[in-house]
Write an enzyme that holds these catalytic residues in place. Sequence first.
Site, PDB file in Angstrom:
ATOM      1  CG  ASN A 137      -1.501   5.360 -18.809  1.00  0.00           C
ATOM      2  OD1 ASN A 137      -1.297   4.088 -18.808  1.00  0.00           O
ATOM      3  ND2 ASN A 137      -1.511   5.956 -17.598  1.00  0.00           N
ATOM      4  CG  ASP A 141       2.166  12.756 -14.240  1.00  0.00           C
ATOM      5  OD1 ASP A 141       2.716  12.139 -13.322  1.00  0.00           O
ATOM      6  OD2 ASP A 141       2.815  12.655 -15.429  1.00  0.00           O
ATOM      7  CE  LYS A 182     -22.685  11.132 -22.955  1.00  0.00           C
ATOM      8  NZ  LYS A 182     -23.587  10.446 -24.036  1.00  0.00           N
ATOM      9  N   PRO A 235      -1.462  12.936  -6.412  1.00  0.00           N
ATOM     10  CG  PRO A 235      -2.374  11.301  -5.119  1.00  0.00           C
ATOM     11  CD  PRO A 235      -2.499  12.318  -5.930  1.00  0.00           C
ATOM     12  CG  ASP A 236       5.059  10.954  -7.469  1.00  0.00           C
ATOM     13  OD1 ASP A 236       5.332   9.969  -7.084  1.00  0.00           O
ATOM     14  OD2 ASP A 236       5.310  11.423  -8.418  1.00  0.00           O
ATOM     15  CG  PHE A 259       8.956   0.654 -13.903  1.00  0.00           C
ATOM     16  CD1 PHE A 259       9.166  -0.217 -12.684  1.00  0.00           C
ATOM     17  CD2 PHE A 259       9.584  -0.071 -15.011  1.00  0.00           C
ATOM     18  CE1 PHE A 259       9.085  -1.583 -12.529  1.00  0.00           C
ATOM     19  CE2 PHE A 259       9.912  -1.542 -15.066  1.00  0.00           C
ATOM     20  CZ  PHE A 259       9.694  -2.100 -13.831  1.00  0.00           C
ATOM     21  CE  LYS A 280       9.876  10.805 -14.739  1.00  0.00           C
ATOM     22  NZ  LYS A 280       9.415  10.164 -15.858  1.00  0.00           N
ATOM     23  CE  LYS A 328       8.560  10.552 -10.179  1.00  0.00           C
ATOM     24  NZ  LYS A 328       7.062  10.359 -10.202  1.00  0.00           N
TER      25      LYS A 328
END
Length: 400
Positions: free
Chosen positions: A209, A277, A287, A303-304, A323, A337, A341
């Site tokens: 990201n 995620d 490849k 995993p979180d 965050f 959240k 969490k």
Amino acid sequence: MDVVKRVLLVISGGIAAYKCLELIRILKARHIDVRCVLTESGAKFVTPLSLGALSGDKVYQDLFSLTDENEMGHIELSRDADLLVVAPATANILAKMRTGIADDLATTALLATDKPVLVAPAMNVAMWDHPATQENMRVLEGRGIRRIGPAEGDMACGEFGFGRMAEPGVIADTIESALTRSARLSGMRAIVTSGPTHEAVDAVRYLANHSSGRQGHAIARALADAGADTVLISGPTGLPDPTGVIVRHVSSAVEMLEACQTELPADIAICAAAVADWRIDAPPAHKIKKNGKAPVLKLTENPDILATLSGARKSRPGLVIGFAAETENVVENAIGKRRDKGCDWIIANDVGLGSGTFGGDSNTVHVIDEDGVEDWPTMSKDEVSVRLIDRISHHLETKS
Ligand code: PMT
């Protein structure tokens, strides 16, 4: 301030050097000790006699002075202070600091120090705007060097723009707050996650990201500046490791979680990383060949990390902060959240197209805790970090 703090003031060669006399006077009036290092070109603008008279201390000028080295070696000089301040900081000294050149007493002390450094740039507008100076400053700030100014105004050279050294009173305020802050979290241990994670698709490709790590790295720096023993667990970023922080480099979310768990126990955990995620289920070690048919990638949930740290039974950090990166209903989603969490505070920020949050200099955040929502104005990521650390210190002081 109870214990007398000391500043090592490095004066390099610019017309603004005369303002240092006033800076020293203000600092002394605030009971801050000042010891001066004067560069050869600095001495063309102010005399050692005036600096010595105002600081009440010897003025150091020569790297190879036997007398100086007998009284106080250059290494000791660089570490005996609580803070090093370069004012004025010319384009030349900033360039030397960036590349690690140590060809006189000032630059040697700046290279040898283990203390925080604050610079007050002062130069002609075009010199400040030059890509070389801008890049040097960015690299130095990335290493944790703090900057005050330059301010905008009329310059001694007759031009107008950014390049004037900040006023002595403003520099003195910044010095005082840096010195006061530096012990607020001493004895505390903090873990910070930062940057993106890379999730392998095959031997050469990955999912990622836009996180640059700027917000997370700035928080780690601010924690270390406040005296916390800080470990930064960073995904792949292009940023230099901040000084005064232990950095663990990881790539994937699974590695990031493992590194966090290894670093427990901690008093404070701040999850600023943009963790993927999902990861690819069983990425091949080779490849994937292009053969006219698009491959189907099977994803598995990662995993979180924030939820794992928040729910840790034995070793839950005393204060867990997450965050929330949102593109719509920013505050409402972040409140959800925080609840899901199980963290103590969550800091919501808009990462939608055009927000400039990913990779940018500034951030507009909303701090959410059990008492409600606090909207902060748009600030630089450094300022957000400093204000966050002030909030944390205040919270921990009140709690104890
Ligand atoms: O890096 P910069 O370019 O400076 O940009 C800063 C930032 C936008 C990345 C940062 O301010 C930010 O918002 N970080 C959190 C990004 C994110 O992943 O948000 P989220 O809403 O998807 O996740 C919520 C929280 O759970 C975050 O604290 C995240 O670190 C954590 N998380 C998410 C997924 C996962 N598997 N494990 C986690 O710990």
